[in-house]
Design a protein around this motif. Structure first.
Motif, PDB file in Angstrom:
ATOM      1  N   ILE A  16       0.825  -1.211   0.000  1.00  0.00           N
ATOM      2  CA  ILE A  16       0.000   0.000   0.000  1.00  0.00           C
ATOM      3  C   ILE A  16       0.862   1.264   0.000  1.00  0.00           C
ATOM      4  O   ILE A  16       1.860   1.359   0.715  1.00  0.00           O
ATOM      5  N   THR A  17       0.432   2.246  -0.773  1.00  0.00           N
ATOM      6  CA  THR A  17       1.056   3.568  -0.792  1.00  0.00           C
ATOM      7  C   THR A  17       0.033   4.619  -0.346  1.00  0.00           C
ATOM      8  O   THR A  17      -1.169   4.344  -0.267  1.00  0.00           O
ATOM      9  N   ALA A  18       0.519   5.831  -0.105  1.00  0.00           N
ATOM     10  CA  ALA A  18      -0.389   6.929   0.260  1.00  0.00           C
ATOM     11  C   ALA A  18      -1.387   7.190  -0.857  1.00  0.00           C
ATOM     12  O   ALA A  18      -2.566   7.477  -0.597  1.00  0.00           O
ATOM     13  N   TRP A  19      -0.947   7.064  -2.104  1.00  0.00           N
ATOM     14  CA  TRP A  19      -1.860   7.314  -3.217  1.00  0.00           C
ATOM     15  C   TRP A  19      -2.890   6.210  -3.360  1.00  0.00           C
ATOM     16  O   TRP A  19      -3.997   6.453  -3.856  1.00  0.00           O
ATOM     17  N   ASN A  20      -2.565   4.969  -2.950  1.00  0.00           N
ATOM     18  CA  ASN A  20      -3.596   3.931  -2.904  1.00  0.00           C
ATOM     19  C   ASN A  20      -4.675   4.319  -1.896  1.00  0.00           C
ATOM     20  O   ASN A  20      -5.870   4.203  -2.174  1.00  0.00           O
ATOM     21  N   VAL A  21      -4.257   4.774  -0.716  1.00  0.00           N
ATOM     22  CA  VAL A  21      -5.196   5.155   0.329  1.00  0.00           C
ATOM     23  C   VAL A  21      -6.079   6.313  -0.149  1.00  0.00           C
ATOM     24  O   VAL A  21      -7.298   6.334   0.100  1.00  0.00           O
ATOM     25  N   ARG A  23      -6.766   6.922  -3.191  1.00  0.00           N
ATOM     26  CA  ARG A  23      -7.420   6.492  -4.436  1.00  0.00           C
ATOM     27  C   ARG A  23      -7.023   7.372  -5.618  1.00  0.00           C
ATOM     28  O   ARG A  23      -7.844   7.723  -6.466  1.00  0.00           O
ATOM     29  N   ARG A  24      -5.739   7.720  -5.652  1.00  0.00           N
ATOM     30  CA  ARG A  24      -5.196   8.483  -6.769  1.00  0.00           C
ATOM     31  C   ARG A  24      -4.597   7.542  -7.804  1.00  0.00           C
ATOM     32  O   ARG A  24      -4.035   6.503  -7.452  1.00  0.00           O
ATOM     33  N   TYR A  25      -4.701   7.912  -9.075  1.00  0.00           N
ATOM     34  CA  TYR A  25      -4.019   7.155 -10.122  1.00  0.00           C
ATOM     35  C   TYR A  25      -2.512   7.353  -9.964  1.00  0.00           C
ATOM     36  O   TYR A  25      -2.016   8.471 -10.031  1.00  0.00           O
ATOM     37  N   GLN A  26      -1.790   6.259  -9.766  1.00  0.00           N
ATOM     38  CA  GLN A  26      -0.338   6.354  -9.576  1.00  0.00           C
ATOM     39  C   GLN A  26       0.416   6.211 -10.885  1.00  0.00           C
ATOM     40  O   GLN A  26       1.354   6.947 -11.144  1.00  0.00           O
ATOM     41  N   GLY A  27       0.016   5.210 -11.675  1.00  0.00           N
ATOM     42  CA  GLY A  27       0.717   4.978 -12.928  1.00  0.00           C
ATOM     43  C   GLY A  27       2.197   4.779 -12.715  1.00  0.00           C
ATOM     44  O   GLY A  27       2.636   3.980 -11.901  1.00  0.00           O
ATOM     45  N   GLN A  28       2.999   5.556 -13.417  1.00  0.00           N
ATOM     46  CA  GLN A  28       4.446   5.410 -13.356  1.00  0.00           C
ATOM     47  C   GLN A  28       5.112   6.452 -12.453  1.00  0.00           C
ATOM     48  O   GLN A  28       6.340   6.591 -12.462  1.00  0.00           O
ATOM     49  N   ARG A  29       4.317   7.169 -11.651  1.00  0.00           N
ATOM     50  CA  ARG A  29       4.907   8.031 -10.630  1.00  0.00           C
ATOM     51  C   ARG A  29       5.612   7.142  -9.602  1.00  0.00           C
ATOM     52  O   ARG A  29       5.089   6.098  -9.205  1.00  0.00           O
ATOM     53  N   GLU A  96      -2.559  10.859 -13.827  1.00  0.00           N
ATOM     54  CA  GLU A  96      -1.720  10.518 -12.684  1.00  0.00           C
ATOM     55  C   GLU A  96      -1.787  11.616 -11.615  1.00  0.00           C
ATOM     56  O   GLU A  96      -1.718  12.813 -11.923  1.00  0.00           O
ATOM     57  N   GLY A  97      -1.943  11.192 -10.376  1.00  0.00           N
ATOM     58  CA  GLY A  97      -2.059  12.112  -9.255  1.00  0.00           C
ATOM     59  C   GLY A  97      -3.468  12.582  -8.997  1.00  0.00           C
ATOM     60  O   GLY A  97      -3.718  13.278  -8.006  1.00  0.00           O
ATOM     61  N   LYS A  98      -4.410  12.204  -9.852  1.00  0.00           N
ATOM     62  CA  LYS A  98      -5.787  12.669  -9.712  1.00  0.00           C
ATOM     63  C   LYS A  98      -6.691  11.562  -9.184  1.00  0.00           C
ATOM     64  O   LYS A  98      -6.385  10.371  -9.299  1.00  0.00           O
ATOM     65  N   ASP A 101     -13.159  11.963  -8.675  1.00  0.00           N
ATOM     66  CA  ASP A 101     -13.999  13.166  -8.678  1.00  0.00           C
ATOM     67  C   ASP A 101     -13.397  14.298  -9.499  1.00  0.00           C
ATOM     68  O   ASP A 101     -14.128  15.171  -9.979  1.00  0.00           O
ATOM     69  N   GLU A 102     -12.089  14.298  -9.666  1.00  0.00           N
ATOM     70  CA  GLU A 102     -11.437  15.323 -10.479  1.00  0.00           C
ATOM     71  C   GLU A 102     -11.533  15.019 -11.969  1.00  0.00           C
ATOM     72  O   GLU A 102     -11.294  15.906 -12.798  1.00  0.00           O
ATOM     73  N   LEU A 103     -11.881  13.783 -12.314  1.00  0.00           N
ATOM     74  CA  LEU A 103     -11.842  13.344 -13.713  1.00  0.00           C
ATOM     75  C   LEU A 103     -13.216  12.996 -14.281  1.00  0.00           C
ATOM     76  O   LEU A 103     -13.385  12.995 -15.508  1.00  0.00           O
ATOM     77  N   LYS A 104     -14.178  12.703 -13.427  1.00  0.00           N
ATOM     78  CA  LYS A 104     -15.416  12.050 -13.854  1.00  0.00           C
ATOM     79  C   LYS A 104     -16.211  12.821 -14.896  1.00  0.00           C
ATOM     80  O   LYS A 104     -16.976  12.203 -15.664  1.00  0.00           O
ATOM     81  N   ASP A 105     -16.051  14.141 -14.964  1.00  0.00           N
ATOM     82  CA  ASP A 105     -16.828  14.928 -15.923  1.00  0.00           C
ATOM     83  C   ASP A 105     -16.062  15.226 -17.216  1.00  0.00           C
ATOM     84  O   ASP A 105     -16.603  15.895 -18.104  1.00  0.00           O
TER      85      ASP A 105
END
Length: 217
Positions: A16-21, A23-29, A96-98, A101-105
Protein backbone atom coordinates in the motif's frame (compact mmCIF):
# COMPACT_ATOMS: atom_id res chain seq x y z
CA UNK A 1 11.56 -27.50 -32.85
CA UNK A 2 12.96 -26.96 -29.36
CA UNK A 3 11.32 -28.69 -26.43
CA UNK A 4 8.85 -26.70 -24.35
CA UNK A 5 9.22 -25.83 -20.68
CA UNK A 6 6.93 -25.72 -17.64
CA UNK A 7 7.20 -22.57 -15.53
CA UNK A 8 5.45 -21.63 -12.31
CA UNK A 9 5.00 -17.86 -12.49
CA UNK A 10 4.18 -16.04 -9.24
CA UNK A 11 3.23 -12.39 -9.75
CA UNK A 12 2.51 -10.08 -6.82
CA UNK A 13 1.42 -6.48 -6.47
CA UNK A 14 3.37 -3.96 -4.39
CA UNK A 15 2.21 -2.94 -0.92
CA UNK A 16 0.00 0.00 0.00
CA UNK A 17 1.06 3.57 -0.79
CA UNK A 18 -0.39 6.93 0.26
CA UNK A 19 -1.86 7.31 -3.22
CA UNK A 20 -3.60 3.93 -2.90
CA UNK A 21 -5.20 5.15 0.33
CA UNK A 22 -6.21 8.42 -1.35
CA UNK A 23 -7.42 6.49 -4.44
CA UNK A 24 -5.20 8.48 -6.77
CA UNK A 25 -4.02 7.15 -10.12
CA UNK A 26 -0.34 6.35 -9.58
CA UNK A 27 0.72 4.98 -12.93
CA UNK A 28 4.45 5.41 -13.36
CA UNK A 29 4.91 8.03 -10.63
CA UNK A 30 7.58 6.72 -8.27
CA UNK A 31 5.47 6.68 -5.09
CA UNK A 32 6.98 4.83 -2.06
CA UNK A 33 5.15 2.47 0.27
CA UNK A 34 3.16 3.92 3.16
CA UNK A 35 4.08 2.73 6.64
CA UNK A 36 2.78 1.48 8.98
CA UNK A 37 -0.27 0.87 6.74
CA UNK A 38 1.65 -1.37 4.31
CA UNK A 39 3.24 -3.57 6.95
CA UNK A 40 0.40 -6.02 7.63
CA UNK A 41 -0.02 -6.98 3.98
CA UNK A 42 3.72 -7.26 3.39
CA UNK A 43 4.19 -9.53 6.39
CA UNK A 44 1.35 -11.77 5.23
CA UNK A 45 2.89 -11.98 1.77
CA UNK A 46 6.30 -12.74 3.26
CA UNK A 47 4.82 -15.57 5.31
CA UNK A 48 2.97 -16.89 2.28
CA UNK A 49 6.15 -17.07 0.21
CA UNK A 50 8.51 -18.11 3.01
CA UNK A 51 8.97 -21.68 1.76
CA UNK A 52 9.28 -20.76 -1.92
CA UNK A 53 12.54 -21.21 -3.80
CA UNK A 54 12.63 -19.06 -6.93
CA UNK A 55 15.01 -19.58 -9.82
CA UNK A 56 14.74 -15.97 -10.98
CA UNK A 57 13.09 -12.73 -9.90
CA UNK A 58 11.87 -9.81 -11.98
CA UNK A 59 10.69 -6.55 -10.44
CA UNK A 60 9.31 -3.29 -11.73
CA UNK A 61 12.04 -0.72 -11.28
CA UNK A 62 9.68 1.66 -9.44
CA UNK A 63 10.56 2.13 -5.79
CA UNK A 64 7.36 0.71 -4.31
CA UNK A 65 8.02 -2.64 -5.99
CA UNK A 66 11.65 -2.75 -4.92
CA UNK A 67 10.56 -1.99 -1.34
CA UNK A 68 7.99 -4.79 -1.53
CA UNK A 69 10.63 -7.23 -2.73
CA UNK A 70 12.89 -6.27 0.18
CA UNK A 71 10.09 -6.90 2.68
CA UNK A 72 9.10 -10.22 1.14
CA UNK A 73 12.72 -11.41 1.47
CA UNK A 74 12.42 -13.69 -1.57
CA UNK A 75 15.66 -12.46 -3.17
CA UNK A 76 18.22 -15.01 -2.00
CA UNK A 77 21.97 -15.05 -2.76
CA UNK A 78 22.62 -16.48 -6.19
CA UNK A 79 19.08 -15.88 -7.49
CA UNK A 80 19.17 -13.62 -10.58
CA UNK A 81 17.26 -10.37 -10.08
CA UNK A 82 16.24 -8.11 -12.96
CA UNK A 83 14.80 -4.61 -12.49
CA UNK A 84 12.36 -4.43 -15.36
CA UNK A 85 10.82 -1.18 -16.70
CA UNK A 86 8.39 -3.26 -18.79
CA UNK A 87 6.73 -4.35 -15.53
CA UNK A 88 5.79 -0.77 -14.66
CA UNK A 89 2.15 0.16 -14.18
CA UNK A 90 0.09 1.47 -17.07
CA UNK A 91 1.17 5.05 -17.80
CA UNK A 92 -1.85 7.12 -16.76
CA UNK A 93 -0.54 10.31 -18.35
CA UNK A 94 -2.75 13.29 -17.50
CA UNK A 95 -4.69 11.22 -14.95
CA UNK A 96 -1.72 10.52 -12.68
CA UNK A 97 -2.06 12.11 -9.25
CA UNK A 98 -5.79 12.67 -9.71
CA UNK A 99 -8.84 11.03 -8.12
CA UNK A 100 -12.11 10.03 -9.73
CA UNK A 101 -14.00 13.17 -8.68
CA UNK A 102 -11.44 15.32 -10.48
CA UNK A 103 -11.84 13.34 -13.71
CA UNK A 104 -15.42 12.05 -13.85
CA UNK A 105 -16.83 14.93 -15.92
CA UNK A 106 -14.05 14.97 -18.53
CA UNK A 107 -15.25 13.53 -21.88
CA UNK A 108 -11.96 11.77 -22.64
CA UNK A 109 -11.97 10.15 -19.18
CA UNK A 110 -15.55 8.91 -19.61
CA UNK A 111 -14.61 7.53 -23.03
CA UNK A 112 -11.58 5.76 -21.53
CA UNK A 113 -13.72 4.18 -18.79
CA UNK A 114 -16.32 3.08 -21.34
CA UNK A 115 -13.58 1.48 -23.44
CA UNK A 116 -12.36 -0.55 -20.41
CA UNK A 117 -8.91 0.90 -20.87
CA UNK A 118 -8.54 0.28 -24.59
CA UNK A 119 -8.37 3.97 -25.53
CA UNK A 120 -5.02 5.67 -25.08
CA UNK A 121 -4.92 7.99 -22.08
CA UNK A 122 -3.91 11.58 -22.96
CA UNK A 123 -0.16 11.69 -22.40
CA UNK A 124 -0.17 8.03 -21.38
CA UNK A 125 -0.75 4.49 -22.64
CA UNK A 126 -3.55 2.28 -23.87
CA UNK A 127 -4.16 -1.25 -22.64
CA UNK A 128 -2.85 -2.52 -25.97
CA UNK A 129 0.46 -0.72 -25.42
CA UNK A 130 0.72 -2.25 -21.95
CA UNK A 131 0.03 -5.70 -23.39
CA UNK A 132 2.69 -5.14 -26.06
CA UNK A 133 5.45 -4.51 -23.53
CA UNK A 134 4.25 -7.42 -21.38
CA UNK A 135 4.41 -9.68 -24.43
CA UNK A 136 8.03 -8.63 -24.96
CA UNK A 137 8.81 -9.30 -21.30
CA UNK A 138 7.14 -12.72 -21.40
CA UNK A 139 9.18 -13.60 -24.49
CA UNK A 140 12.35 -12.79 -22.55
CA UNK A 141 11.14 -14.82 -19.56
CA UNK A 142 10.67 -17.76 -21.92
CA UNK A 143 14.14 -17.30 -23.41
CA UNK A 144 15.70 -17.04 -19.93
CA UNK A 145 13.81 -20.13 -18.73
CA UNK A 146 14.83 -22.18 -21.77
CA UNK A 147 18.46 -21.08 -21.53
CA UNK A 148 18.85 -21.48 -17.77
CA UNK A 149 16.32 -24.11 -16.79
CA UNK A 150 14.16 -21.81 -14.68
CA UNK A 151 11.09 -23.58 -13.29
CA UNK A 152 9.79 -21.06 -10.76
CA UNK A 153 9.81 -17.30 -11.33
CA UNK A 154 8.68 -14.39 -9.15
CA UNK A 155 7.61 -11.00 -10.51
CA UNK A 156 6.83 -7.95 -8.36
CA UNK A 157 4.70 -5.46 -10.22
CA UNK A 158 1.49 -3.38 -10.25
CA UNK A 159 -2.26 -3.87 -10.26
CA UNK A 160 -2.80 -2.97 -13.90
CA UNK A 161 -0.07 -5.35 -15.03
CA UNK A 162 -1.59 -8.24 -13.08
CA UNK A 163 -5.03 -7.37 -14.46
CA UNK A 164 -3.71 -7.71 -18.01
CA UNK A 165 -1.87 -10.96 -17.20
CA UNK A 166 -5.06 -12.35 -15.70
CA UNK A 167 -6.98 -11.41 -18.83
CA UNK A 168 -4.33 -13.25 -20.84
CA UNK A 169 -3.98 -16.41 -18.77
CA UNK A 170 -7.41 -16.70 -17.13
CA UNK A 171 -9.54 -15.22 -19.95
CA UNK A 172 -11.59 -13.17 -17.51
CA UNK A 173 -13.38 -9.86 -17.86
CA UNK A 174 -11.46 -6.61 -17.33
CA UNK A 175 -13.40 -5.75 -14.18
CA UNK A 176 -12.75 -9.18 -12.64
CA UNK A 177 -8.97 -8.84 -12.79
CA UNK A 178 -8.40 -6.65 -9.73
CA UNK A 179 -5.93 -7.79 -7.06
CA UNK A 180 -5.28 -6.03 -3.75
CA UNK A 181 -1.94 -4.64 -2.65
CA UNK A 182 0.60 -7.28 -1.46
CA UNK A 183 -1.44 -10.01 -3.17
CA UNK A 184 -1.18 -11.69 -6.53
CA UNK A 185 -1.58 -14.81 -8.62
CA UNK A 186 0.25 -18.07 -9.25
CA UNK A 187 0.10 -19.53 -12.75
CA UNK A 188 1.21 -22.97 -13.88
CA UNK A 189 2.35 -22.28 -17.42
CA UNK A 190 3.73 -24.20 -20.37
CA UNK A 191 5.78 -22.47 -23.04
CA UNK A 192 6.12 -24.19 -26.41
CA UNK A 193 8.47 -22.57 -28.96
CA UNK A 194 7.65 -22.92 -32.64
CA UNK A 195 9.87 -23.46 -35.69
CA UNK A 196 10.41 -19.71 -36.05
CA UNK A 197 11.82 -19.33 -32.56
CA UNK A 198 8.59 -17.76 -31.34
CA UNK A 199 6.16 -19.52 -29.06
CA UNK A 200 3.05 -19.44 -26.93
CA UNK A 201 2.35 -19.49 -23.21
CA UNK A 202 -0.49 -21.77 -22.13
CA UNK A 203 -1.98 -21.66 -18.63
CA UNK A 204 -2.86 -24.95 -16.94
CA UNK A 205 -4.17 -23.48 -13.67
CA UNK A 206 -4.12 -20.37 -11.50
CA UNK A 207 -4.50 -19.62 -7.80
CA UNK A 208 -4.40 -16.79 -5.26
CA UNK A 209 -1.17 -15.56 -3.62
CA UNK A 210 -0.76 -15.68 -0.69
CA UNK A 211 -3.08 -18.63 0.00
CA UNK A 212 -5.95 -17.45 2.25
CA UNK A 213 -5.61 -18.54 5.87
CA UNK A 214 -8.96 -20.36 5.64
CA UNK A 215 -7.50 -22.64 2.96
CA UNK A 216 -4.32 -23.31 4.92
CA UNK A 217 -6.06 -24.42 8.12
Amino acid sequence: MADGINVELVVVRHGITAWNVERRYQGQRDIPLLFPEAEEGLLALRAGLADEQFDAIYSSDLHRCQQTLEWVQAAKPGVPLSLEPRLRELHFGEYEGKVYDELKDLPHYRAWIDSVGELQIPGGESAAQLRERLDLWLADVAADALANGYRKVLAVTHGGVIRELRRRFETIDFWEGTVLQAQGRRWELTYQPDVNGQGEWLCKCSSVVPVPVSEVL
